[in-house]
Design an enzyme around this catalytic site. Structure first.
Site, PDB file in Angstrom:
ATOM      1  N   GLY A  58       0.788  -1.341  -0.114  1.00 58.06           N
ATOM      2  CA  GLY A  58      -0.024   0.138  -0.044  1.00 58.06           C
ATOM      3  C   GLY A  58       0.686   1.152   0.044  1.00 58.06           C
ATOM      4  N   CYS A  85       5.493  -6.322   1.509  1.00 60.55           N
ATOM      5  CA  CYS A  85       5.712  -4.721   1.389  1.00 60.55           C
ATOM      6  C   CYS A  85       4.921  -3.878   2.956  1.00 60.55           C
ATOM      7  CB  CYS A  85       5.144  -4.055   0.269  1.00 60.55           C
ATOM      8  SG  CYS A  85       6.176  -2.380  -0.160  1.00 60.55           S
ATOM      9  N   TYR A  86       3.988  -3.268   2.480  1.00 60.59           N
ATOM     10  CA  TYR A  86       3.431  -2.346   3.235  1.00 60.59           C
ATOM     11  C   TYR A  86       2.912  -3.445   4.417  1.00 60.59           C
ATOM     12  CZ  TYR A  86      -0.119   0.676   5.937  1.00 60.59           C
ATOM     13  OH  TYR A  86      -0.529   1.208   6.806  1.00 60.59           O
ATOM     14  N   HIS A 172       8.013  -7.890  -3.923  1.00 63.26           N
ATOM     15  CA  HIS A 172       6.638  -8.295  -4.338  1.00 63.26           C
ATOM     16  C   HIS A 172       6.764  -9.657  -5.157  1.00 63.26           C
ATOM     17  CE1 HIS A 172       4.546  -4.402  -3.329  1.00 63.26           C
ATOM     18  NE2 HIS A 172       5.486  -3.962  -3.465  1.00 63.26           N
ATOM     19  N   GLU A 174       4.309 -11.139  -6.157  1.00 60.78           N
ATOM     20  CA  GLU A 174       3.230 -11.321  -7.172  1.00 60.78           C
ATOM     21  C   GLU A 174       3.647 -10.857  -8.398  1.00 60.78           C
ATOM     22  OE1 GLU A 174       3.555  -9.151  -4.468  1.00 60.78           O
ATOM     23  OE2 GLU A 174       2.418  -7.327  -4.700  1.00 60.78           O
ATOM     24  N   ASP A 230     -17.658 -12.005 -22.413  1.00 62.50           N
ATOM     25  CA  ASP A 230     -18.351 -11.908 -20.931  1.00 62.50           C
ATOM     26  C   ASP A 230     -19.736 -12.203 -21.134  1.00 62.50           C
ATOM     27  OD1 ASP A 230     -15.853 -11.078 -20.404  1.00 62.50           O
ATOM     28  OD2 ASP A 230     -16.264  -9.120 -20.055  1.00 62.50           O
ATOM     29  N   LYS A 372     -10.776 -11.978 -16.142  1.00 64.49           N
ATOM     30  CA  LYS A 372     -11.008 -12.466 -17.611  1.00 64.49           C
ATOM     31  C   LYS A 372     -10.283 -13.623 -17.959  1.00 64.49           C
ATOM     32  CE  LYS A 372     -12.313 -10.208 -21.450  1.00 64.49           C
ATOM     33  NZ  LYS A 372     -13.480  -9.233 -21.525  1.00 64.49           N
TER      34      LYS A 372
END
Ligand code: XMP
Length: 516
Positions: A58, A85-86, A172, A174, A230, A372
């Site tokens: 964040g 991180c944060y 990070h 991710e 979609d 998606k």
């Protein structure tokens, strides 16, 4: 929430730009994840009963007043926590560590040494390149912690609490730039949280079918088909659940690409045998658009007309109480404010398929927990044609915003023919899936050319092709010159009225993806 008995990992959002990415990485490892507010209480978390908790990064600093925090009782739950991180700084601070601004901030790729092999770093080499993005860090660690990794400027790049299931990483995992990031996340899920990995698209379909049946009972559902993935997956899923209790409405507004209307009608009427109401409303739309040049006016006219046509048709479907919408998880997340304040991301476009609440339908949104790529997997599982499942996004106002200036039938014809060639050649070159969006634009000018011995004075087509994952920022694609050459040649030779083709090499920002 999805799948009551499914194992689930929750992500507490502290406003990181990577929060969605964390959720996706977890799901890619076959564990279902959901993003929740950082204000979620321990009582609420107990109800969710997660296998693990991830605290996101964040933009705030944990030591300032009003920094976003979480329920401190969470660390007593015994549920494994990974702070990123944060999230690491906050977790460590809650457990007695000191966090301060660093003299040397770290941004981007950073060499990291793993000096303590905990389960978090199982099967990972001692040296790894990690992605950092921080100006604060943990500077003092209580004795109950052990350090797992360090970088040149960050002594505690990864930590673990000795008695509690709390892990923290300053980098990070991710983002794809972190080497072995996916293994770290996988280790957290499987080695630390004890997940089994039962999040599969097939089981999602089964559960979703059950939920739809429960929600609508013997009621009738109306679903608007746009031609995009979609709405197609939404319809296919609902059809699987309730069969002929589903009615679909497809509005051909005259602004679609070549064969698009035929393909949707064929797929849903013949393959799925859905009760499909195909409304051929080209004249209504094109009449209203006569003489309109302003892009926002075009959007408004098309949006209003769509609602009118849809309403008229929906009224004819007796007993319809439910409206199906292809809302996706990112749209749902965008409406969760990270700091309890107003949502940061402002949507610039409203899909013309978005229908007003006054229609009085109850909503059925079977994709509202999916990303998606997951929707595409479901589309494949449900047997939708490959072309439809992998189709590039297409704006609600269609070709109207790709014809700069007035929309007329002859100009639509030119654009349709040029666009068809672009897509055909991009497919032939094997580039279609690696490009996020690719199309032709008809410009409002004529230029001089020479064809045979004759002077020509004809239209210009621009080609736009972008790479992007979120459509908020985008880069232009480096399409090989050979392919561009073939496209240009074919358009000039085959599309009557065009004597020049140009390639758009603008990034977003400052340009946008569409020209209008
Ligand atoms: P821009 O042009 O803003 O587009 O960079 C970002 C993405 O949104 C699509 N787009 C629209 N979609 N209605 C839609 O449903 C619209 O009015 C609209 N305008 C742009 C665009 O195709 C791209 O995918």
């Amino acid at each position: 929430m999805v799948e009551a008995n499914n194992e689930k990992v929750i992500i507490l959002d502290f406003g990181s730009q990577y929060t969605q990415l964390i959720a996706r990485r977890v799901r890619e490892n076959n564990v279902y994840s959901e993003i929740v507010s950082h204000k979620t209480t321990v009582a609420q978390i107990k109800k969710i009963n997660p296998k693990g908790i991830i605290l996101s990064g964040g933009p705030a600093s944990v030591y300032v007043t009003n920094a976003p925090r979480c329920d401190e009782e969470m660390v007593k739950l015994g549920v494994p926590i990974l702070g990123i991180c944060y999230g690491m700084q906050l977790g460590c601070q809650m457990l007695g560590a000191t966090v301060r601004p660093t003299a040397t901030r770290e941004f981007g790729r950073t060499a990291c040494t793993i000096n303590n092999k905990s389960n978090l770093f199982k099967s990972i080499d001692k040296d790894a390149a990690v992605w950092m993005s921080h100006g604060d860090q943990v500077v003092e660690l209580p004795r109950e912690f052990e350090s797992l990794a360090f970088t040149r400027n960050c002594p505690y790049a990864a930590v673990k609490h000795k008695n509690k299931a709390f892990y923290g990483v300053q980098f990070h995992p991710e983002v794809t730039h972190t080497q072995h990031g996916n293994i770290i996340i996988r280790n957290f899920l499987y080695e630390i949280c004890g997940c089994k990995g039962n999040w599969k698209m097939r089981s999602y379909i089964e559960k979703s079918v059950e939920d739809i049946r429960k929600q609508v009972g013997a009621g009738r559902v109306v679903c608007g088909l746009s031609g995009g993935v979609d709405s197609a997956v939404t319809a296919a899923l609902i059809h699987k659940a309730i069969g002929n209790h589903l009615s679909c409405i497809f509005v051909d507004n005259g602004l679609l690409r070549d064969y698009e209307a035929e393909e949707v009608i064929k797929t849903f009427r013949e393959h799925f045998t859905v009760d499909l109401h195909a409304i051929h409303a080209q004249d209504r739309f094109l009449d209203k658009l006569k003489g309109v040049l302003d892009p926002e006016k075009k959007r408004k006219i098309i949006g209003h007309e769509f609602i009118n046509v849809f309403k008229e048709e929906a009224k004819k479907i007796s007993g319809a109480h439910f409206l199906a919408q292809g809302t996706l998880y990112p749209d749902v997340i965008e409406s969760i404010p990270a700091h309890g304040g107003p949502t940061v991301i402002i949507k610039s476009h409203h899909n013309v398929g978005g229908l007003p609440a006054e229609l009085g339908f109850d909503l059925v949104e079977p994709l509202r927990f999916l990303f998606k790529d997951e929707v595409r997997k479901i589309g494949e599982e449900l047997g939708l044609p490959e072309e439809l499942v992998w189709r590039h996004p297409f704006p609600g106002p269609g070709l109207a915003i790709r014809i700069i200036g007035e929309i007329t039938r002859p100009r639509l014809e030119i654009l349709r023919n040029a666009d068809k060639i672009v897509i055909e050649e991009i497919r032939k070159a094997g580039l279609y899936r690696s490009i996020a969006q690719c199309f032709a634009v008809l410009l409002p000018l004529s230029t001089v050319g020479v064809m045979g011995d004759e002077r020509s004075y004809e239209h210009v087509i621009a080609i736009r092709a972008v790479e992007t994952t979120d459509f908020m920022t985008a880069d232009w694609c480096r399409i090989p010159h050979e392919t561009l050459g073939v496209i240009s040649n074919r358009i000039i030779n085959e599309v009557k009225g065009v004597n020049r083709v140009v390639y758009d090499i603008s990034t977003k920002p400052p340009s946008t993806i569409e020209w209008e």
